[in-house]
Scaffold this motif. Structure first.
Motif, PDB file in Angstrom:
ATOM      1  N   MET A 103      -9.008   5.463  -0.724  1.00  0.00           N
ATOM      2  CA  MET A 103      -8.751   4.784  -1.992  1.00  0.00           C
ATOM      3  C   MET A 103      -7.943   3.513  -1.780  1.00  0.00           C
ATOM      4  SD  MET A 103      -6.920   6.293  -5.441  1.00  0.00           S
ATOM      5  CE  MET A 103      -5.255   5.631  -5.356  1.00  0.00           C
ATOM      6  N   LEU A 104      -6.887   3.608  -0.987  1.00  0.00           N
ATOM      7  CA  LEU A 104      -6.010   2.456  -0.780  1.00  0.00           C
ATOM      8  C   LEU A 104      -6.671   1.384   0.083  1.00  0.00           C
ATOM      9  CD1 LEU A 104      -2.594   4.273  -0.232  1.00  0.00           C
ATOM     10  CD2 LEU A 104      -3.426   3.165  -2.322  1.00  0.00           C
ATOM     11  N   ALA A 105      -7.626   1.765   0.908  1.00  0.00           N
ATOM     12  CA  ALA A 105      -8.318   0.793   1.767  1.00  0.00           C
ATOM     13  C   ALA A 105      -9.095  -0.235   0.957  1.00  0.00           C
ATOM     14  CB  ALA A 105      -9.257   1.515   2.730  1.00  0.00           C
ATOM     15  N   LYS A 106      -9.415   0.076  -0.302  1.00  0.00           N
ATOM     16  CA  LYS A 106     -10.126  -0.873  -1.163  1.00  0.00           C
ATOM     17  C   LYS A 106      -9.258  -2.081  -1.518  1.00  0.00           C
ATOM     18  CE  LYS A 106     -13.721   1.869  -1.571  1.00  0.00           C
ATOM     19  NZ  LYS A 106     -15.035   1.542  -0.957  1.00  0.00           N
ATOM     20  N   LYS A 107      -7.944  -1.884  -1.479  1.00  0.00           N
ATOM     21  CA  LYS A 107      -6.970  -2.948  -1.783  1.00  0.00           C
ATOM     22  C   LYS A 107      -7.273  -3.640  -3.111  1.00  0.00           C
ATOM     23  CE  LYS A 107      -5.593  -3.765   2.999  1.00  0.00           C
ATOM     24  NZ  LYS A 107      -5.345  -4.729   4.079  1.00  0.00           N
ATOM     25  N   ASN A 108      -7.610  -2.840  -4.097  1.00  0.00           N
ATOM     26  CA  ASN A 108      -7.969  -3.389  -5.408  1.00  0.00           C
ATOM     27  C   ASN A 108      -7.052  -2.895  -6.525  1.00  0.00           C
ATOM     28  OD1 ASN A 108      -8.798  -0.718  -5.397  1.00  0.00           O
ATOM     29  ND2 ASN A 108     -10.829  -1.119  -6.254  1.00  0.00           N
ATOM     30  N   LEU A 109      -5.827  -2.468  -6.157  1.00  0.00           N
ATOM     31  CA  LEU A 109      -4.908  -1.900  -7.143  1.00  0.00           C
ATOM     32  C   LEU A 109      -3.630  -2.712  -7.230  1.00  0.00           C
ATOM     33  CD1 LEU A 109      -5.325   1.847  -6.119  1.00  0.00           C
ATOM     34  CD2 LEU A 109      -6.417   0.688  -8.055  1.00  0.00           C
ATOM     35  N   ASP A 110      -3.182  -2.944  -8.449  1.00  0.00           N
ATOM     36  CA  ASP A 110      -1.882  -3.592  -8.673  1.00  0.00           C
ATOM     37  C   ASP A 110      -0.756  -2.572  -8.687  1.00  0.00           C
ATOM     38  OD1 ASP A 110      -3.086  -6.196  -9.182  1.00  0.00           O
ATOM     39  OD2 ASP A 110      -3.740  -5.354 -11.106  1.00  0.00           O
ATOM     40  N   ILE A 111      -1.064  -1.382  -9.192  1.00  0.00           N
ATOM     41  CA  ILE A 111      -0.072  -0.330  -9.353  1.00  0.00           C
ATOM     42  C   ILE A 111      -0.674   0.988  -8.879  1.00  0.00           C
ATOM     43  CG2 ILE A 111       1.196   1.068 -11.050  1.00  0.00           C
ATOM     44  CD1 ILE A 111       1.366  -1.463 -12.802  1.00  0.00           C
ATOM     45  N   VAL A 112       0.116   1.752  -8.124  1.00  0.00           N
ATOM     46  CA  VAL A 112      -0.278   3.103  -7.730  1.00  0.00           C
ATOM     47  C   VAL A 112       0.784   4.079  -8.220  1.00  0.00           C
ATOM     48  CG1 VAL A 112      -0.658   4.696  -5.805  1.00  0.00           C
ATOM     49  CG2 VAL A 112      -1.635   2.389  -5.732  1.00  0.00           C
ATOM     50  N   LEU A 113       0.330   5.095  -8.943  1.00  0.00           N
ATOM     51  CA  LEU A 113       1.197   6.187  -9.351  1.00  0.00           C
ATOM     52  C   LEU A 113       1.017   7.330  -8.363  1.00  0.00           C
ATOM     53  CD1 LEU A 113       0.965   4.480 -11.966  1.00  0.00           C
ATOM     54  CD2 LEU A 113       1.014   6.612 -13.264  1.00  0.00           C
ATOM     55  N   ILE A 114       2.124   7.905  -7.906  1.00  0.00           N
ATOM     56  CA  ILE A 114       2.055   9.000  -6.937  1.00  0.00           C
ATOM     57  C   ILE A 114       2.665  10.249  -7.556  1.00  0.00           C
ATOM     58  CG2 ILE A 114       2.784   9.814  -4.660  1.00  0.00           C
ATOM     59  CD1 ILE A 114       2.693   6.905  -3.730  1.00  0.00           C
ATOM     60  N   GLY A 115       1.796  11.233  -7.812  1.00  0.00           N
ATOM     61  CA  GLY A 115       2.223  12.498  -8.398  1.00  0.00           C
ATOM     62  C   GLY A 115       1.851  13.680  -7.526  1.00  0.00           C
ATOM     63  N   SER A 116       1.704  13.442  -6.235  1.00  0.00           N
ATOM     64  CA  SER A 116       1.350  14.492  -5.279  1.00  0.00           C
ATOM     65  C   SER A 116       2.575  15.353  -4.976  1.00  0.00           C
ATOM     66  CB  SER A 116       0.829  13.839  -3.992  1.00  0.00           C
ATOM     67  OG  SER A 116       1.756  12.877  -3.524  1.00  0.00           O
ATOM     68  N   PRO A 117       2.400  16.482  -4.267  1.00  0.00           N
ATOM     69  CA  PRO A 117       3.556  17.286  -3.851  1.00  0.00           C
ATOM     70  C   PRO A 117       4.529  16.485  -2.994  1.00  0.00           C
ATOM     71  CG  PRO A 117       1.546  18.552  -3.627  1.00  0.00           C
ATOM     72  CD  PRO A 117       1.124  17.145  -3.933  1.00  0.00           C
ATOM     73  N   ASP A 118       5.761  16.939  -2.930  1.00  0.00           N
ATOM     74  CA  ASP A 118       6.842  16.174  -2.311  1.00  0.00           C
ATOM     75  C   ASP A 118       6.566  15.784  -0.862  1.00  0.00           C
ATOM     76  OD1 ASP A 118       7.991  16.755  -4.724  1.00  0.00           O
ATOM     77  OD2 ASP A 118       9.630  17.969  -3.926  1.00  0.00           O
ATOM     78  N   HIS A 119       5.868  16.652  -0.112  1.00  0.00           N
ATOM     79  CA  HIS A 119       5.680  16.387   1.317  1.00  0.00           C
ATOM     80  C   HIS A 119       4.771  15.190   1.577  1.00  0.00           C
ATOM     81  CE1 HIS A 119       2.149  18.936   0.439  1.00  0.00           C
ATOM     82  NE2 HIS A 119       1.588  18.466   1.536  1.00  0.00           N
ATOM     83  N   TRP A 120       4.153  14.642   0.526  1.00  0.00           N
ATOM     84  CA  TRP A 120       3.281  13.474   0.662  1.00  0.00           C
ATOM     85  C   TRP A 120       3.941  12.178   0.200  1.00  0.00           C
ATOM     86  CZ3 TRP A 120      -0.515  12.674   3.631  1.00  0.00           C
ATOM     87  CH2 TRP A 120      -1.447  13.667   3.938  1.00  0.00           C
ATOM     88  N   HIS A 121       5.058  12.247  -0.496  1.00  0.00           N
ATOM     89  CA  HIS A 121       5.585  11.066  -1.177  1.00  0.00           C
ATOM     90  C   HIS A 121       5.825   9.884  -0.251  1.00  0.00           C
ATOM     91  CE1 HIS A 121       7.128  13.441  -4.934  1.00  0.00           C
ATOM     92  NE2 HIS A 121       5.818  13.478  -4.768  1.00  0.00           N
ATOM     93  N   ALA A 122       6.433  10.123   0.895  1.00  0.00           N
ATOM     94  CA  ALA A 122       6.791   9.007   1.768  1.00  0.00           C
ATOM     95  C   ALA A 122       5.553   8.324   2.350  1.00  0.00           C
ATOM     96  CB  ALA A 122       7.705   9.492   2.892  1.00  0.00           C
ATOM     97  N   LEU A 123       4.663   9.089   2.954  1.00  0.00           N
ATOM     98  CA  LEU A 123       3.479   8.484   3.563  1.00  0.00           C
ATOM     99  C   LEU A 123       2.644   7.736   2.532  1.00  0.00           C
ATOM    100  CD1 LEU A 123       2.084  11.117   6.125  1.00  0.00           C
ATOM    101  CD2 LEU A 123       3.261   8.963   6.611  1.00  0.00           C
ATOM    102  N   GLN A 124       2.400   8.352   1.395  1.00  0.00           N
ATOM    103  CA  GLN A 124       1.555   7.724   0.382  1.00  0.00           C
ATOM    104  C   GLN A 124       2.246   6.523  -0.252  1.00  0.00           C
ATOM    105  OE1 GLN A 124       0.610  11.118  -2.063  1.00  0.00           O
ATOM    106  NE2 GLN A 124      -1.035  11.791  -0.701  1.00  0.00           N
ATOM    107  N   GLY A 125       3.543   6.604  -0.454  1.00  0.00           N
ATOM    108  CA  GLY A 125       4.272   5.472  -1.013  1.00  0.00           C
ATOM    109  C   GLY A 125       4.233   4.259  -0.110  1.00  0.00           C
ATOM    110  N   ILE A 126       4.438   4.491   1.179  1.00  0.00           N
ATOM    111  CA  ILE A 126       4.418   3.385   2.142  1.00  0.00           C
ATOM    112  C   ILE A 126       3.022   2.767   2.226  1.00  0.00           C
ATOM    113  CG2 ILE A 126       4.611   2.828   4.603  1.00  0.00           C
ATOM    114  CD1 ILE A 126       6.900   4.962   4.678  1.00  0.00           C
ATOM    115  N   GLU A 127       1.991   3.603   2.310  1.00  0.00           N
ATOM    116  CA  GLU A 127       0.633   3.076   2.415  1.00  0.00           C
ATOM    117  C   GLU A 127       0.211   2.335   1.148  1.00  0.00           C
ATOM    118  OE1 GLU A 127      -1.301   2.913   5.142  1.00  0.00           O
ATOM    119  OE2 GLU A 127       0.537   3.657   6.092  1.00  0.00           O
TER     120      GLU A 127
END
Length: 456
Positions: A103-127
């Motif tokens: 999804m993020l590889a498309k680079k077509n988003l201005d805003i990303v909301l992250i509501g995944s479980p806690d163990h994903w927050h850092a990796l997904q936030g950085i990417e």
């Protein structure tokens, strides 16, 4: 870049209580926030209960185009896409992805909301920041301390705005309490704070091992965490396991601790000490504590947390709450209300939570809706959008989210090690404790690589 907290709180209060007016229950709004000519392009990672709730609050206050959704559970993902199509103004169905990297590889988003479980927050936030998006990141921002340091570093490197889902800072009645009780000096000198949660929220299940359904990618859901035996889709139940989060301290204390830090302007604690364990509910698979006390020490002030997932609350009126004690009075606060009790003669002050049922009637029919939280989340979204437009800091910035999350992580580490800990954010070590310093970085399951502030 940092905004004054008092001004930011006042802005949140005004905006949060005068948000865009709903014109129908299906998502057509008179937008006050964001670009009028071109909508913000938005994606959501984690389509469970709170991910969708955050997204629907954003729909209510801004001109957005929900471009994409991501979740490793195909059933949940399909349902979310249908709900979004109904709710968003364009009636367009978003594209769906199982893997957030695609999804993020498309680079077509201005805003990303992250509501995944806690163990994903850092990796997904950085990417998400690397892909060019600003991020609304659910709390806590990380499961270990160095993940949080990496998020702070990434936000600076990529110059992106992050709003952490610590929406107590945007809760109308608590903003009122900060302004008219704390900042007005009615408490006097604050030298003791208590926080608690007595909800019976710890999972009591002991489910058998079963086969993973074809609609659910369990390996991808688990990601960098240890791969546990599968005993059913872990939606919402994942909070019962330290493999994915930080227990009730990381889930509930982080909110109240962040609130009191904001209220009385506290930074990093000098020292963190905690003790507790599984004292009562031993029959469950859950490995988080059912009983725990944590002490966050400051100069002439201790912030003390206590939770029990069994028994009766110490104060039935405030079962999940904070109590700030000053020499002139006491402030009791929760998500539902606050009470100020003066020392000696004086006027007691009571305020209740603000609801917006008339403005947003669709809140009344949304599955799993927390009506008392909705106005706070809308205010939090507005603060986030204004920070993006003004290249400013949010009221719940990544720096503040990191202090609150890391302090709670240190509390769990202290309980595990049986000793108090002093964290030095400059060296990113626990002072004089090499064993504790090693625990600041959890081990990742391959091929996932743990982020570090020097390599984001």
């Amino acid at each position: 870049m940092k905004l004054n907290n008092k001004n930011n709180s006042r802005r949140n209060f005004i905006k949060g209580t005068t948000a865009a007016i709903a014109l129908s229950s299906l998502g057509t709004y008179a937008f006050e926030y964001g670009p009028k000519d071109k909508p913000w392009r938005v994606g959501l990672i984690g389509c469970g209960w709170y991910g969708k709730s955050d997204l629907f609050r954003l729909i209510q206050v801004a001109n957005i185009d929900i471009v994409s959704l991501c979740d490793p559970d195909n059933d949940m993902l399909t349902e979310a896409a249908e709900l979004v199509q109904q709710r968003q103004r364009t009636k367009k169905k978003p594209k769906i992805f199982n893997d957030y990297r695609e999804m993020l590889a498309k680079k077509n988003l201005d805003i990303v909301l992250i509501g995944s479980p806690d163990h994903w927050h850092a990796l997904q936030g950085i990417e998400a920041m690397k892909s060019g998006a600003h991020v609304y990141l659910q709390k806590p921002i990380s499961v270990d301390v160095i993940e949080g340091e990496a998020l702070v570093a990434a936000a600076k490197k990529y110059n992106k705005v992050i709003q952490v889902g610590m929406q107590r800072r945007s809760t109308p009645h608590l903003i009122d309490a900060k302004k008219n009780i704390v900042d007005a000096g009615l408490l006097g000198k604050v030298s003791h704070i208590e926080m608690c949660c007595y909800y019976h929220m710890r999972d009591k299940g002991n489910r058998p091992i079963i086969e993973v359904p074809e609609s659910f990618d369990y390996d991808l859901w688990t990601g960098p965490a240890p791969l546990r035996e599968f005993d059913g889709i872990p939606h919402r139940r994942w909070r019962a396991f330290m493999e994915y989060g930080n227990g009730i301290v990381g889930d509930m204390c982080v909110h109240m601790f962040d609130t009191v830090r904001w209220m009385v302007d506290l930074g990093w604690p000098k020292r963190v000490n905690s003790y507790g364990g599984i004292y009562v509910q031993k029959e469950a698979k859950a490995n988080i504590s059912d009983t725990q006390t944590a002490i966050f020490e400051y100069e002439e002030l201790n912030c003390i947390w206590e939770h029990r997932s069994w028994g009766t609350p110490a104060d039935p009126e405030y079962p999940w709450a904070f109590k700030i004690y000053g020499d002139k009075g006491t402030l009791l606060g929760s998500v539902h209300k606050y009470d100020f009790i003066p020392q000696g003669d004086g006027e007691k002050i009571h305020r209740d939570v603000v609801y917006e049922r008339e403005k947003y009637p669709e809140d009344l029919t949304e599955k799993g809706m927390e009506l008392h939280v909705a106005p706070a989340t809308r205010g939090h979204m507005i603060d986030f959008l204004e920070a993006i437009e003004n290249n400013a800091s949010t009221v719940a910035s990544i720096e503040q989210g990191h202090i609150s999350a890391a302090s709670c992580i240190l509390a769990n580490m202290s309980m595990k090690l049986g000793r108090p800990l002093i964290y030095d954010p400059m060296s990113m070590t626990v002072t004089g404790d090499s064993e504790a310093t090693e625990l600041l970085t959890r081990k990742y399951r391959g091929p996932w690589v743990h982020p570090h502030p020097d390599s984001v």
